[in-house]
Design a protein around this motif. Structure first.
Motif, PDB file in Angstrom:
ATOM      1  N   PHE A  36      -9.414 -14.224 -36.034  1.00 42.38           N
ATOM      2  CA  PHE A  36     -10.823 -14.501 -36.347  1.00 42.38           C
ATOM      3  C   PHE A  36     -10.925 -15.289 -37.643  1.00 42.38           C
ATOM      4  O   PHE A  36     -11.660 -16.279 -37.724  1.00 42.38           O
ATOM      5  CB  PHE A  36     -11.631 -13.203 -36.469  1.00 42.38           C
ATOM      6  CG  PHE A  36     -13.035 -13.466 -36.927  1.00 42.38           C
ATOM      7  CD1 PHE A  36     -13.993 -13.901 -36.037  1.00 42.38           C
ATOM      8  CD2 PHE A  36     -13.373 -13.343 -38.263  1.00 42.38           C
ATOM      9  CE1 PHE A  36     -15.278 -14.198 -36.469  1.00 42.38           C
ATOM     10  CE2 PHE A  36     -14.650 -13.625 -38.707  1.00 42.38           C
ATOM     11  CZ  PHE A  36     -15.610 -14.059 -37.796  1.00 42.38           C
ATOM     12  N   ASP A  39     -10.515 -18.904 -37.495  1.00 39.89           N
ATOM     13  CA  ASP A  39     -11.688 -19.590 -36.949  1.00 39.89           C
ATOM     14  C   ASP A  39     -12.848 -19.652 -37.938  1.00 39.89           C
ATOM     15  O   ASP A  39     -13.570 -20.641 -37.997  1.00 39.89           O
ATOM     16  CB  ASP A  39     -12.204 -18.861 -35.697  1.00 39.89           C
ATOM     17  CG  ASP A  39     -11.342 -19.051 -34.477  1.00 39.89           C
ATOM     18  OD1 ASP A  39     -10.311 -19.764 -34.554  1.00 39.89           O
ATOM     19  OD2 ASP A  39     -11.698 -18.474 -33.433  1.00 39.89           O
ATOM     20  N   ALA A  80     -16.753 -17.335 -34.292  1.00 36.76           N
ATOM     21  CA  ALA A  80     -15.400 -17.713 -33.865  1.00 36.76           C
ATOM     22  C   ALA A  80     -15.459 -18.977 -33.018  1.00 36.76           C
ATOM     23  O   ALA A  80     -16.422 -19.209 -32.280  1.00 36.76           O
ATOM     24  CB  ALA A  80     -14.756 -16.578 -33.085  1.00 36.76           C
ATOM     25  N   GLY A  85     -10.323 -15.581 -31.286  1.00 33.91           N
ATOM     26  CA  GLY A  85     -11.108 -15.203 -32.461  1.00 33.91           C
ATOM     27  C   GLY A  85     -12.281 -14.315 -32.092  1.00 33.91           C
ATOM     28  O   GLY A  85     -12.599 -13.353 -32.811  1.00 33.91           O
TER      29      GLY A  85
END
Length: 180
Positions: A36, A39, A80, A85
């Motif tokens: 995550f 992103d 995300a 993500g």
């Protein structure tokens, strides 16, 4: 049962067991948090959710306060840019949700496995093994008390999002390994 007594779902578990499982769920979610953060490096909601799940597990946060804030990390999934993500953010959200219902611990694990599967599919079986190694005896016992996926429709282990695809396969695999 009195009129004011409320029957809880078997997916809820007692608070003491939810606190144990919050620690495990946080550890599962933290394993994929980097997906995550790659992103959305400026969005700290999933990291905060994991920290709050740990604080809840240690008894530093009350149940009601954690329940009120449990959805924040889930909203971060919109930040995300990759499916991995998104799954990592949802893993953190599920970890934060353990204060509400113990079954969310399996949700945190399943979304983490999904994140790995989306990022590096060949590593998904190893992720299940790694998560199970994080369990202590008391946490494994608590997870083993949860109904099998699909046996109780009143919660995360019902026919919803955890029952499908990689997540469903992950929950079934974890539950099979916890039950002799």
């Amino acid at each position: 049962m009195t009129g004011s007594a409320k029957r809880l779902s078997p997916q809820t578990l007692p608070e003491s067991e939810r606190r144990l499982l919050a620690l495990w769920a946080a550890a599962c979610a933290e394993r994929v948090l980097w997906l995550f953060e790659r992103d959305a490096p400026d969005d700290d909601r999933p990291r905060d959710a994991i920290a709050r799940a740990r604080a809840y597990g240690r008894g530093e946060l009350d149940t009601a306060g954690q329940i009120r804030r449990r959805l924040e990390a889930g909203r971060a999934a919109a930040s995300a840019t990759t499916p991995a993500g998104v799954a990592a953010a949802r893993s953190a959200a599920q970890a934060a949700g353990v204060a509400h219902m113990g079954a969310h611990a399996l949700g945190a694990a399943a979304y983490a496995i999904e994140a790995v599967s989306l990022s590096a599919p060949e590593q998904a079986p190893d992720e299940i093994d790694a998560q199970l190694r994080l369990l202590d005896h008391a946490s494994a016992t608590a997870l083993g008390r949860l109904p099998l996926l699909g046996d109780d429709v009143a919660g995360p282990l019902g026919p919803g999002l955890l029952a499908r695809g990689v997540r469903g396969d992950a929950v079934r695999a974890i539950q099979a390994r916890l039950r002799p």
